[in-house]
Design a protein around this motif. Structure first.
Motif, PDB file in Angstrom:
ATOM      1  N   LEU A  83       0.840  -1.203   0.000  1.00  0.00           N
ATOM      2  CA  LEU A  83       0.000   0.000   0.000  1.00  0.00           C
ATOM      3  C   LEU A  83       0.878   1.257   0.000  1.00  0.00           C
ATOM      4  N   PHE A  84       1.933   1.260   0.796  1.00  0.00           N
ATOM      5  CA  PHE A  84       2.838   2.408   0.859  1.00  0.00           C
ATOM      6  C   PHE A  84       3.618   2.560  -0.452  1.00  0.00           C
ATOM      7  N   LEU A  85       4.062   1.423  -1.017  1.00  0.00           N
ATOM      8  CA  LEU A  85       4.748   1.491  -2.312  1.00  0.00           C
ATOM      9  C   LEU A  85       3.831   2.085  -3.369  1.00  0.00           C
ATOM     10  N   GLY A  86       2.577   1.702  -3.337  1.00  0.00           N
ATOM     11  CA  GLY A  86       1.602   2.259  -4.268  1.00  0.00           C
ATOM     12  C   GLY A  86       1.418   3.760  -4.071  1.00  0.00           C
ATOM     13  N   ARG A  91       2.374   9.319  -5.941  1.00  0.00           N
ATOM     14  CA  ARG A  91       2.979  10.639  -5.732  1.00  0.00           C
ATOM     15  C   ARG A  91       3.842  11.011  -6.930  1.00  0.00           C
ATOM     16  N   TRP A  92       4.658  10.065  -7.396  1.00  0.00           N
ATOM     17  CA  TRP A  92       5.498  10.348  -8.562  1.00  0.00           C
ATOM     18  C   TRP A  92       4.643  10.622  -9.799  1.00  0.00           C
ATOM     19  N   VAL A 102       8.411   5.480 -13.132  1.00  0.00           N
ATOM     20  CA  VAL A 102       7.809   5.056 -11.861  1.00  0.00           C
ATOM     21  C   VAL A 102       8.222   3.623 -11.559  1.00  0.00           C
ATOM     22  N   HIS A 103       8.122   2.744 -12.555  1.00  0.00           N
ATOM     23  CA  HIS A 103       8.505   1.341 -12.349  1.00  0.00           C
ATOM     24  C   HIS A 103      10.003   1.218 -12.075  1.00  0.00           C
ATOM     25  N   LYS A 105      11.896   3.500 -10.621  1.00  0.00           N
ATOM     26  CA  LYS A 105      12.120   3.990  -9.259  1.00  0.00           C
ATOM     27  C   LYS A 105      11.729   2.922  -8.237  1.00  0.00           C
ATOM     28  N   LEU A 106      10.585   2.290  -8.438  1.00  0.00           N
ATOM     29  CA  LEU A 106      10.155   1.239  -7.511  1.00  0.00           C
ATOM     30  C   LEU A 106      11.149   0.087  -7.501  1.00  0.00           C
ATOM     31  N   GLY A 107      11.678  -0.259  -8.674  1.00  0.00           N
ATOM     32  CA  GLY A 107      12.683  -1.324  -8.755  1.00  0.00           C
ATOM     33  C   GLY A 107      13.943  -0.977  -7.984  1.00  0.00           C
ATOM     34  N   ARG A 108      14.387   0.271  -8.099  1.00  0.00           N
ATOM     35  CA  ARG A 108      15.588   0.697  -7.370  1.00  0.00           C
ATOM     36  C   ARG A 108      15.358   0.659  -5.866  1.00  0.00           C
TER      37      ARG A 108
END
Length: 151
Positions: A83-86, A91-92, A102-103, A105-108
């Protein structure tokens, strides 16, 4: 960052009250005691609990009894909180970041850091490394900030 800090210290006429130390905490002499310390945005980049404990213990060795210590950083296991990752992703997106970025950034985030698993883990590590009376004064999604005092 150091040049910006030096400039601001000069502007505030505080040169005689501030000592700049570049390098690693463990390289500082243990007999040179400091009146306070901060560690902001660092702890979650250290791999594994032993590295986190070593750094915090090294800081504690160099603080006077009762000295304040401010710790801030990511404080939850990312994968455990979709939920927080989402929310970060949204936000981005709201800031105009393209979906591919976005993907990325989430991967990093998921690959590039090793935050403590919980706030309780942070409190235990602080206690273990020589700090007491931690109080959280900030939180936002994965981030938290605490002030604690050298035992």
């Amino acid at each position: 960052m150091m040049e910006i800090a030096r400039s601001r210290i000069r502007q505030a006429n505080m040169n005689d009250r501030v000592e700049f130390c570049e390098g690693y905490v463990h390289d500082l002499p243990e007999n040179n005691m400091f009146d306070g310390a901060t560690l902001i945005g660092v702890l979650h980049h250290l791999p594994g609990e032993p590295a986190k404990i070593d750094l915090l213990a090294s800081i504690a060795k160099r603080l006077r009894t009762g000295a304040p210590f401010v710790l801030a950083g990511n404080c939850l296991a990312y994968a455990d909180h979709p939920l927080f990752l989402g929310a970060w992703a949204e936000r981005w997106r709201s800031q105009g970041v393209a979906e591919t970025e976005v993907h990325a950034k989430l991967g990093r985030i998921l690959e590039g850091a090793d935050p403590p698993k919980s706030e309780n883990e942070i409190l235990e590590i602080l206690d273990q490394t020589g700090f007491e009376r931690p109080q959280r004064f900030f939180s936002s999604l994965f981030w938290g900030a605490w002030i604690a005092f050298k035992k």
